[in-house]
Write a protein that holds these residues in place. Structure first.
Motif, PDB file in Angstrom:
ATOM      1  N   TRP A  33       2.746  12.235  -9.375  1.00 40.04           N
ATOM      2  CA  TRP A  33       3.861  11.447  -8.869  1.00 40.04           C
ATOM      3  C   TRP A  33       4.090  11.633  -7.375  1.00 40.04           C
ATOM      4  CZ3 TRP A  33       5.314   7.243 -10.657  1.00 40.04           C
ATOM      5  CH2 TRP A  33       5.288   6.988 -12.034  1.00 40.04           C
ATOM      6  N   ILE A  34       3.868  12.840  -6.888  1.00 41.68           N
ATOM      7  CA  ILE A  34       3.999  13.060  -5.442  1.00 41.68           C
ATOM      8  C   ILE A  34       2.949  12.241  -4.713  1.00 41.68           C
ATOM      9  CG2 ILE A  34       3.789  14.759  -3.585  1.00 41.68           C
ATOM     10  CD1 ILE A  34       4.870  16.848  -5.596  1.00 41.68           C
ATOM     11  N   GLY A  35       1.710  12.297  -5.219  1.00 41.72           N
ATOM     12  CA  GLY A  35       0.633  11.552  -4.591  1.00 41.72           C
ATOM     13  C   GLY A  35       0.865  10.058  -4.617  1.00 41.72           C
ATOM     14  N   MET A  36       1.466   9.552  -5.710  1.00 40.74           N
ATOM     15  CA  MET A  36       1.716   8.119  -5.802  1.00 40.74           C
ATOM     16  C   MET A  36       2.942   7.699  -5.001  1.00 40.74           C
ATOM     17  SD  MET A  36       0.735   6.916  -9.686  1.00 40.74           S
ATOM     18  CE  MET A  36       1.907   7.972 -10.529  1.00 40.74           C
ATOM     19  N   SER A  37       3.948   8.559  -4.927  1.00 41.89           N
ATOM     20  CA  SER A  37       5.205   8.190  -4.261  1.00 41.89           C
ATOM     21  C   SER A  37       5.113   8.249  -2.743  1.00 41.89           C
ATOM     22  CB  SER A  37       6.339   9.105  -4.750  1.00 41.89           C
ATOM     23  OG  SER A  37       6.539   8.969  -6.144  1.00 41.89           O
ATOM     24  N   VAL A  38       4.292   9.172  -2.225  1.00 37.40           N
ATOM     25  CA  VAL A  38       4.160   9.290  -0.773  1.00 37.40           C
ATOM     26  C   VAL A  38       3.171   8.239  -0.287  1.00 37.40           C
ATOM     27  CG1 VAL A  38       3.520  10.796   1.139  1.00 37.40           C
ATOM     28  CG2 VAL A  38       4.689  11.745  -0.850  1.00 37.40           C
ATOM     29  N   ILE A  40       3.047   4.259   2.296  1.00 38.22           N
ATOM     30  CA  ILE A  40       3.736   3.433   3.284  1.00 38.22           C
ATOM     31  C   ILE A  40       4.824   2.566   2.649  1.00 38.22           C
ATOM     32  CG2 ILE A  40       3.444   1.574   4.975  1.00 38.22           C
ATOM     33  CD1 ILE A  40       0.759   2.750   5.699  1.00 38.22           C
ATOM     34  N   PRO A  41       4.593   1.911   1.481  1.00 29.30           N
ATOM     35  CA  PRO A  41       5.679   1.134   0.880  1.00 29.30           C
ATOM     36  C   PRO A  41       6.932   1.957   0.592  1.00 29.30           C
ATOM     37  CG  PRO A  41       3.596   0.486  -0.089  1.00 29.30           C
ATOM     38  CD  PRO A  41       3.317   1.698   0.760  1.00 29.30           C
ATOM     39  N   THR A  42       6.778   3.224   0.153  1.00 25.11           N
ATOM     40  CA  THR A  42       7.947   4.071  -0.076  1.00 25.11           C
ATOM     41  C   THR A  42       8.642   4.383   1.238  1.00 25.11           C
ATOM     42  OG1 THR A  42       6.877   5.097  -1.996  1.00 25.11           O
ATOM     43  CG2 THR A  42       8.760   6.245  -1.055  1.00 25.11           C
ATOM     44  N   TYR A  43       7.859   4.686   2.274  1.00 29.90           N
ATOM     45  CA  TYR A  43       8.399   5.001   3.600  1.00 29.90           C
ATOM     46  C   TYR A  43       9.252   3.858   4.123  1.00 29.90           C
ATOM     47  CZ  TYR A  43       8.297   6.437   8.548  1.00 29.90           C
ATOM     48  OH  TYR A  43       8.633   6.800   9.835  1.00 29.90           O
ATOM     49  N   THR A  44       8.806   2.627   3.900  1.00 32.23           N
ATOM     50  CA  THR A  44       9.504   1.462   4.435  1.00 32.23           C
ATOM     51  C   THR A  44      10.448   0.813   3.424  1.00 32.23           C
ATOM     52  OG1 THR A  44       7.680  -0.009   3.796  1.00 32.23           O
ATOM     53  CG2 THR A  44       7.613   0.940   6.002  1.00 32.23           C
ATOM     54  N   LEU A  45      10.543   1.376   2.212  1.00 31.28           N
ATOM     55  CA  LEU A  45      11.316   0.746   1.147  1.00 31.28           C
ATOM     56  C   LEU A  45      12.785   0.580   1.529  1.00 31.28           C
ATOM     57  CD1 LEU A  45      10.776  -0.358  -1.685  1.00 31.28           C
ATOM     58  CD2 LEU A  45      11.429   1.873  -2.607  1.00 31.28           C
ATOM     59  N   ALA A  46      13.364   1.620   2.122  1.00 32.43           N
ATOM     60  CA  ALA A  46      14.781   1.568   2.478  1.00 32.43           C
ATOM     61  C   ALA A  46      15.067   0.562   3.581  1.00 32.43           C
ATOM     62  CB  ALA A  46      15.268   2.951   2.906  1.00 32.43           C
ATOM     63  N   SER A  47      14.060   0.225   4.370  1.00 33.84           N
ATOM     64  CA  SER A  47      14.287  -0.688   5.494  1.00 33.84           C
ATOM     65  C   SER A  47      14.763  -2.053   5.021  1.00 33.84           C
ATOM     66  CB  SER A  47      13.013  -0.833   6.328  1.00 33.84           C
ATOM     67  OG  SER A  47      11.996  -1.487   5.587  1.00 33.84           O
ATOM     68  N   GLY A  48      14.207  -2.523   3.909  1.00 39.17           N
ATOM     69  CA  GLY A  48      14.626  -3.810   3.373  1.00 39.17           C
ATOM     70  C   GLY A  48      16.069  -3.778   2.913  1.00 39.17           C
ATOM     71  N   LEU A  49      16.499  -2.632   2.357  1.00 36.38           N
ATOM     72  CA  LEU A  49      17.879  -2.503   1.904  1.00 36.38           C
ATOM     73  C   LEU A  49      18.839  -2.400   3.082  1.00 36.38           C
ATOM     74  CD1 LEU A  49      17.362  -0.024  -1.078  1.00 36.38           C
ATOM     75  CD2 LEU A  49      17.350  -2.520  -1.094  1.00 36.38           C
ATOM     76  N   ILE A  50      18.432  -1.694   4.131  1.00 37.96           N
ATOM     77  CA  ILE A  50      19.262  -1.599   5.330  1.00 37.96           C
ATOM     78  C   ILE A  50      19.371  -2.956   6.013  1.00 37.96           C
ATOM     79  CG2 ILE A  50      19.366  -0.613   7.664  1.00 37.96           C
ATOM     80  CD1 ILE A  50      18.251   1.979   6.458  1.00 37.96           C
ATOM     81  N   ALA A  51      18.249  -3.690   6.025  1.00 31.50           N
ATOM     82  CA  ALA A  51      18.274  -5.035   6.596  1.00 31.50           C
ATOM     83  C   ALA A  51      19.204  -5.950   5.808  1.00 31.50           C
ATOM     84  CB  ALA A  51      16.865  -5.624   6.623  1.00 31.50           C
ATOM     85  N   MET A 223      14.150  -1.689  -7.248  1.00 26.02           N
ATOM     86  CA  MET A 223      13.753  -0.280  -7.202  1.00 26.02           C
ATOM     87  C   MET A 223      13.201   0.173  -8.555  1.00 26.02           C
ATOM     88  SD  MET A 223      14.245   0.326  -4.113  1.00 26.02           S
ATOM     89  CE  MET A 223      14.087  -1.426  -3.801  1.00 26.02           C
ATOM     90  N   ILE A 224      13.823  -0.303  -9.646  1.00 25.19           N
ATOM     91  CA  ILE A 224      13.296   0.008 -10.986  1.00 25.19           C
ATOM     92  C   ILE A 224      11.922  -0.631 -11.147  1.00 25.19           C
ATOM     93  CG2 ILE A 224      13.629  -0.378 -13.460  1.00 25.19           C
ATOM     94  CD1 ILE A 224      16.666  -0.310 -12.915  1.00 25.19           C
ATOM     95  N   GLY A 225      11.806  -1.868 -10.658  1.00 26.12           N
ATOM     96  CA  GLY A 225      10.538  -2.574 -10.769  1.00 26.12           C
ATOM     97  C   GLY A 225       9.403  -1.898 -10.029  1.00 26.12           C
ATOM     98  N   PHE A 226       9.728  -1.123  -8.985  1.00 26.98           N
ATOM     99  CA  PHE A 226       8.716  -0.446  -8.179  1.00 26.98           C
ATOM    100  C   PHE A 226       7.789   0.394  -9.055  1.00 26.98           C
ATOM    101  CE2 PHE A 226       7.023   2.523  -5.042  1.00 26.98           C
ATOM    102  CZ  PHE A 226       6.884   1.737  -3.910  1.00 26.98           C
ATOM    103  N   TRP A 227       8.353   1.126 -10.022  1.00 27.10           N
ATOM    104  CA  TRP A 227       7.532   1.958 -10.909  1.00 27.10           C
ATOM    105  C   TRP A 227       7.637   1.550 -12.377  1.00 27.10           C
ATOM    106  CZ3 TRP A 227       3.737   3.898  -8.708  1.00 27.10           C
ATOM    107  CH2 TRP A 227       3.810   4.583  -7.488  1.00 27.10           C
ATOM    108  N   THR A 258      10.686  12.911  -5.066  1.00 29.16           N
ATOM    109  CA  THR A 258       9.768  12.498  -4.000  1.00 29.16           C
ATOM    110  C   THR A 258      10.130  11.130  -3.450  1.00 29.16           C
ATOM    111  OG1 THR A 258       8.006  13.725  -5.124  1.00 29.16           O
ATOM    112  CG2 THR A 258       7.347  12.215  -3.378  1.00 29.16           C
ATOM    113  N   MET A 259      10.484  10.195  -4.316  1.00 29.32           N
ATOM    114  CA  MET A 259      10.865   8.868  -3.846  1.00 29.32           C
ATOM    115  C   MET A 259      12.091   8.943  -2.953  1.00 29.32           C
ATOM    116  SD  MET A 259       8.777   6.453  -4.845  1.00 29.32           S
ATOM    117  CE  MET A 259       9.767   4.958  -4.684  1.00 29.32           C
ATOM    118  N   GLY A 260      13.076   9.745  -3.360  1.00 29.05           N
ATOM    119  CA  GLY A 260      14.283   9.897  -2.542  1.00 29.05           C
ATOM    120  C   GLY A 260      13.992  10.564  -1.219  1.00 29.05           C
TER     121      GLY A 260
END
Length: 494
Positions: A33-38, A40-51, A223-227, A258-260
């Motif tokens: 899960w660490i390997g899958m969660s870390v 680029i999409p996870t890194y930028t995931l919050a950006s869409g919510l902030i936008a 976010m649920i759909g992500f995994w 890891t996602m958080g």
């Protein structure tokens, strides 16, 4: 004695795992899960919510909550894989039938192939940009971006071709390295900006609770759909777990945390770039290009590794197994991985990543409406209808109890259809928009309740006496191949 070996529904990859193959500890599951969660999409995931108007903690909290919710079906479906040693397409035969199982396995496979294309496009583009920053002549090479993309694509397909054990090894040593790189980036951001910067102090743009909730619920579904994809085919991995404790603890430690953490790193580092560079830089590739060559080189390795660990485990295994399940006697897992790669390109990932609104609310939200009902059928069948009792051998037999009518369980199709219909009703009836905003959860409960009702008292359900007889090794040795015998070993204690 050789029923499974002769079965048209079995091969070396689809058979139950043997006792000696169940080597994955809680660390291995967490590393997965660490390997899958870390990535680029996870890194930028919050950006869409902030936008969309959230502040940083609202965005991160939405991500953590979504992953905590999807963790529940993840653990429930993983139980069958660990107990019986079967992969997802075989598990799906339990609820859809030996032929009907192609429906849920291919539904999962199509989404995974789309994600495979997205991840390889992101990884290939990152590799292209970083090569350009390291070597000025790279940008002058004709078709340099397609070359980088295809090279990265080929690397992913090759590792996928090597199989699940190669994936376990990659995740085990890659996970701590990826976490270390992420934390180093966080430390740099804090020191360079004299704090985490203005973004963490920026207020939410929502003036009322109603405005916030209007964005929160569809975002939560995204976010649920992500995994939600892995919530279905998690048996592909949990079948290698040493015990139920290992798969449960490993997933709890690895997924929501890891996602958080990594989404927070994305927000915090981007916030620091406003102070350091005068602009918000969400793309880690663009950010790395501003550092010295040594840092760029290390960052390139990290991004490539992060993308590969996510892509192989999350997006190759499910479609490869689904394709293999279509033609068990002709296709192997490796050939399935190659076909997955080809489909991933055909789905045009650059179009799926056109903008973050389309990505979160379109791509993630829409397929969540299809996968939530599948999760509902799976959970209702294994936990409510059958109460964890399965005739393992019949999962591989055309004449078995799970063949249903001509290989298809019509009840599962009806329950699935009802869940999808209700979950997507808001697309056609505006007054029911709240159902579509919560499509995954709504679809799951509707399909679970429908399936449970339709399957009450069905003849394929084992009684306690039948199950005890099947799991008595003295009796099963007369009718089950050696492969199934070993898989059933210690079943009562799992």
């Amino acid at each position: 004695m050789a029923e499974l070996r002769k079965s048209d529904y079995s091969n070396e990859d689809l058979r139950p795992t043997r006792a000696e193959e169940r080597t994955w500890s809680a660390y291995n599951m967490a590393s997965l899960w660490i390997g899958m969660s870390v990535c680029i999409p996870t890194y930028t995931l919050a950006s869409g919510l902030i936008a969309a108007g959230m502040n940083w903690w609202q965005a991160v909290l939405t991500i953590v909550l979504g992953n905590a919710i999807v963790l529940v079906p993840m653990i429930l479906n993983a139980h069958a894989g660990t107990r019986y040693g079967v992969p997802y397409p075989v598990f799906a035969r339990l609820w859809f039938g030996t032929k009907g199982a192609h429906i849920p396995s291919l539904m999962r496979a199509i989404v995974a192939a789309g994600w495979f294309g997205i991840q390889t496009w992101i990884g290939g583009s990152a590799l292209d940009a970083l090569l350009s920053s390291l070597w000025s002549g790279w940008a002058n090479i004709p078709l340099h971006l397609p070359i980088a993309f295809l090279a990265f694509w080929a690397l992913n397909v090759w590792i996928g071709y090597k199989g699940p054990e190669a994936i376990r090894s990659l995740e085990s040593w890659g996970a701590p390295l990826l976490l270390a790189l992420g934390l180093c980036l966080l430390v740099w951001a804090y020191k360079a900006a004299g704090g985490f910067g203005p973004m963490l102090s920026a207020p939410s743009k929502f003036k009322t609770t109603g405005e916030f909730l209007a964005v929160f619920f569809p975002a939560l579904t995204g976010m649920i759909g992500f995994w939600s994809t892995l919530a279905l085919n998690i048996p592909d991995f949990s079948r290698y777990a040493k015990s139920q404790k290992a798969q449960i603890l490993g997933q709890i430690m690895g997924l929501p945390t890891t996602m958080g953490l990594f989404s927070f790193i994305g927000v915090a580092v981007t916030s620091a770039t406003v102070v350091v560079f005068g602009e918000a830089i969400w793309d880690p590739v663009v950010l790395l290009s501003k550092f010295p060559p040594l840092v760029v080189t290390m960052g390139t390795v990290g991004i490539v590794l992060a993308t590969i660990t996510t892509n192989i485990a999350a997006n190759v295994v499910a479609p490869a197994r689904a394709i293999e399940n279509l033609f068990p006697r002709k296709f192997t897992f490796g050939l399935g991985a190659i076909v997955t790669g080809i489909i991933g390109i055909a789905m045009q990932p650059w179009a799926l990543l056109a903008n973050y609104a389309a990505y979160i609310f379109g791509w993630l939200g829409t397929y969540a409406a299809f996968l939530g009902p599948l999760d509902g059928v799976a959970i209702a069948d294994y936990w409510l209808v059958r109460q964890k009792k399965i005739d393992l051998v019949d999962l591989y037999q055309a004449s078995g109890r799970y063949h249903y009518s001509k290989g298809i369980n019509l009840r599962a199709i009806i329950a699935l259809g009802l869940g999808i219909l209700v979950a997507l009703s808001g697309r056609f009836i505006p007054a029911l928009g709240f159902l579509t905003d919560n499509a995954w959860i709504v679809g799951l409960f509707v399909s679970a309740a429908s399936y449970w009702y339709l399957m009450r008292g069905h003849g394929s359900v084992l009684s306690d006496e039948e199950f005890r007889a099947i799991t008595d090794l003295k009796k099963t040795t007369e009718t089950v191949s050696q492969t199934a015998e070993v898989a059933l070993e210690g079943l009562e204690g799992r």
